[in-house]
Design a protein around this motif. Structure first.
Motif, PDB file in Angstrom:
ATOM      1  N   SER A  34      58.385  96.842  92.106  1.00 11.15           N
ATOM      2  CA  SER A  34      59.647  97.597  92.112  1.00 11.15           C
ATOM      3  C   SER A  34      60.870  96.710  91.926  1.00 11.15           C
ATOM      4  CB  SER A  34      59.774  98.405  93.394  1.00 11.15           C
ATOM      5  OG  SER A  34      59.748  97.555  94.522  1.00 11.15           O
ATOM      6  N   GLU A  35      60.800  95.460  92.398  1.00 14.80           N
ATOM      7  CA  GLU A  35      61.958  94.579  92.262  1.00 14.80           C
ATOM      8  C   GLU A  35      62.174  94.100  90.824  1.00 14.80           C
ATOM      9  OE1 GLU A  35      58.531  92.016  93.766  1.00 14.80           O
ATOM     10  OE2 GLU A  35      59.403  93.913  94.388  1.00 14.80           O
ATOM     11  N   GLN A  36      61.232  94.338  89.914  1.00 12.77           N
ATOM     12  CA  GLN A  36      61.383  93.916  88.522  1.00 12.77           C
ATOM     13  C   GLN A  36      61.694  95.072  87.573  1.00 12.77           C
ATOM     14  OE1 GLN A  36      58.290  91.402  86.954  1.00 12.77           O
ATOM     15  NE2 GLN A  36      58.061  90.300  88.879  1.00 12.77           N
ATOM     16  N   VAL A  37      61.629  96.290  88.061  1.00  9.53           N
ATOM     17  CA  VAL A  37      61.805  97.459  87.196  1.00  9.53           C
ATOM     18  C   VAL A  37      63.206  97.530  86.609  1.00  9.53           C
ATOM     19  CG1 VAL A  37      61.842  99.993  87.155  1.00  9.53           C
ATOM     20  CG2 VAL A  37      59.972  98.789  88.280  1.00  9.53           C
ATOM     21  N   THR A  38      64.232  97.235  87.387  1.00 14.48           N
ATOM     22  CA  THR A  38      65.608  97.297  86.881  1.00 14.48           C
ATOM     23  C   THR A  38      65.819  96.296  85.750  1.00 14.48           C
ATOM     24  OG1 THR A  38      66.409  98.028  89.037  1.00 14.48           O
ATOM     25  CG2 THR A  38      68.042  97.149  87.519  1.00 14.48           C
ATOM     26  N   ALA A  39      65.308  95.082  85.908  1.00 15.10           N
ATOM     27  CA  ALA A  39      65.429  94.073  84.855  1.00 15.10           C
ATOM     28  C   ALA A  39      64.668  94.502  83.602  1.00 15.10           C
ATOM     29  CB  ALA A  39      64.930  92.721  85.358  1.00 15.10           C
ATOM     30  N   PHE A  40      63.488  95.094  83.791  1.00 15.89           N
ATOM     31  CA  PHE A  40      62.698  95.596  82.664  1.00 15.89           C
ATOM     32  C   PHE A  40      63.484  96.659  81.906  1.00 15.89           C
ATOM     33  CE2 PHE A  40      59.937  99.018  81.117  1.00 15.89           C
ATOM     34  CZ  PHE A  40      59.163  98.337  80.200  1.00 15.89           C
ATOM     35  N   GLU A  41      64.035  97.629  82.624  1.00 18.03           N
ATOM     36  CA  GLU A  41      64.761  98.717  81.979  1.00 18.03           C
ATOM     37  C   GLU A  41      66.011  98.217  81.263  1.00 18.03           C
ATOM     38  OE1 GLU A  41      65.246 101.443  85.213  1.00 18.03           O
ATOM     39  OE2 GLU A  41      63.304 102.392  84.828  1.00 18.03           O
TER      40      GLU A  41
END
Length: 90
Positions: A26-33
């Motif tokens: 979950s902590e990487q989803v924002t960077a991915f998006e």
């Protein structure tokens, strides 16, 4: 004689944006998006590099769903099954 795998083969997510996103912590989803939304779809090399980089992150991401069980096992408090009642042990 050939070598045989010891355990089951690792499961890797399909190389789709939806699957990669779902497999990320979950902590990487924002960077991915954010990276996905800024991707130039006309640049196929950039698209492939984005896919491969984030797929690699998804494959290497630890499975956090087992953390509670792992902590309980290390503390000696994990109950895997009901204990068996052995005949004649009463």
């Amino acid at each position: 004689m050939s070598a045989q795998p010891v355990g089951p083969a690792p499961h890797h997510p399909p190389k789709t944006l939806r699957s990669i996103r779902a497999a990320l912590p979950s902590e990487q989803v924002t960077a991915f998006e954010s990276a996905r939304d800024g991707l130039d779809l006309d640049d196929l090399r950039a698209v492939a590099a984005f896919r491969d980089a984030w797929w690699s992150r998804a494959v290497l991401a630890p499975d956090r769903s087992l953390d509670a069980d792992s902590d309980a096992a290390m503390a000696g408090a994990l109950s895997l099954a009901e204990p068996w009642v052995l005949t004649g042990s009463e």
